[in-house]
Design an enzyme around this catalytic site. Structure first.
Site, short mmCIF file in Angstrom:
data_model
loop_
_atom_site.label_atom_id
_atom_site.label_comp_id
_atom_site.label_asym_id
_atom_site.label_seq_id
_atom_site.Cartn_x
_atom_site.Cartn_y
_atom_site.Cartn_z
N THR A 94 0.82 -1.22 0.00
CA THR A 94 0.00 0.00 0.00
C THR A 94 0.85 1.27 0.00
O THR A 94 0.31 2.38 0.03
CB THR A 94 -0.94 0.03 1.22
N LYS A 136 21.29 4.21 1.15
CA LYS A 136 21.70 4.33 2.55
C LYS A 136 22.26 3.03 3.11
O LYS A 136 22.86 3.00 4.19
CB LYS A 136 20.54 4.83 3.40
#
Length: 323
Positions: free
Chosen positions: A15, A129
């Protein structure tokens, strides 16, 4: 015929902004049998069901930290795309145990369940990252990458092939600095942590299409890195609000001046293609495979502060127009 046609797909964290864009493209341009959306928020699932209104979508409430639920969700699945993660750097710093449970142990659950259920292809979404991490978020994603790459050793002679897609900041995603800058524009002051800071940028559509393309080509164990433009954050702020004042507020915990997508060490076992790099796994079987591409020169690295592809104002505006 694409990698998605006639397949049952499980999308963890489905979602989120990536999940929605992936589903949009998959339903419009491909012909999947079923896409299972696996996530924790029933209301977001309800909203997504209303938005797409497609009988090929299934919505499964569950958490990647729950191995039994992940196992059940993968019954009959052909492809898994693992997008579920805690992604906010400050939140992960403040809630480290939860970050480890979701991003590391949750990833292990997905790898285990995929192998046990005989899933054909599995891709984990990662981030710049994860490269030489200084934040807990980056460290957990580095661990997730290692689990997915080495998961191919656990798969052994079974059919499950597991890989990683690693990319930079996504324009307009939840947590992106762009919505923050747009909100600050109304007040006339934009906050930048350091005027030297650079980042890679990619649109959600580019990220989703890249994942679909790599599903077609993956052999198992690769880390796929798309070629992306980079830009100084201060220039990004000026492009969004040229009349605003720029306030330098200092680097936050877990932040870097620049982000890397490909390290010097990784480049020694990587190949370059027109649109992307492939970090090849250091497995004995891989030496017999030829995926094409060109070896990288000695001493090569790929970071936002040495990137020759700099995002200009016009290119940025084209990216912003996609939101």
């Amino acid at each position: 015929m694409s990698a998605l046609d006639s397949k049952t797909i499980l999308l963890t964290g489905g979602t989120g902004s990536f999940g929605k864009k992936f589903v949009e493209i998959a339903l419009k341009e491909h012909n999947p049998k079923v896409i299972r959306i696996f996530s924790r928020d029933e209301f977001k699932q309800f909203e997504m069901a209303q938005e797409f209104n497609d009988e090929r979508l299934r919505f499964l409430v569950g958490d990647v930290k729950d191995k039994d639920r992940a196992q059940r969700a993968m019954d009959g699945v052909d492809i898994v795309i693992h997008a579920a993660a805690l992604k906010q750097v400050p939140s992960c710093e403040y809630n480290p145990f939860e970050a480890v449970k979701t991003n590391i142990l949750g990833s292990q659950n997905i790898v285990d369940a995929s192998i046990d259920k005989g899933v054909e292809k599995v891709i984990c979404l990662s981030t710049d990252k994860a490269v030489n991490p200084v934040s807990l978020y980056g460290a957990t994603k580095l661990c997730a990458e290692k689990l997915f790459v080495q998961g191919n050793a656990y798969s052994g002679g079974r059919k499950t092939k597991i890989g990683v897609v690693r990319y930079g900041n996504v324009v307009g995603s939840r947590g992106s600095v762009i919505p923050v800058f747009k909100e600050q524009k109304e007040k006339g002051v934009l906050t930048v942590t350091d005027n030297r800071m650079t980042r890679f940028w990619i649109t959600q559509e580019q990220a989703a299409r890249f994942v679909i393309l790599m599903l077609d080509t993956m052999r198992g164990g690769e880390i796929f890195v798309p070629k992306m433009p980079s830009m100084k954050l201060v220039n990004l702020a000026l492009a969004i609000a040229p009349e605003a004042q720029i306030k330098i507020i200092g680097i936050r915990p877990g932040e870097k001046i620049g982000e890397a997508l490909l390290t010097l060490e990784e480049s020694r076992h990587s190949k370059e293609f027109d649109t992307h790099f492939v970090i090849e796994p250091e497995f004995p079987f891989w030496e017999k495979l030829d995926i094409g591409g060109q070896p990288l020169p000695e001493g090569f690295s790929y970071s936002s502060d040495n990137n020759v592809w700099e995002l200009n104002k016009d290119d940025l505006q084209k990216m912003l127009d996609t939101l």
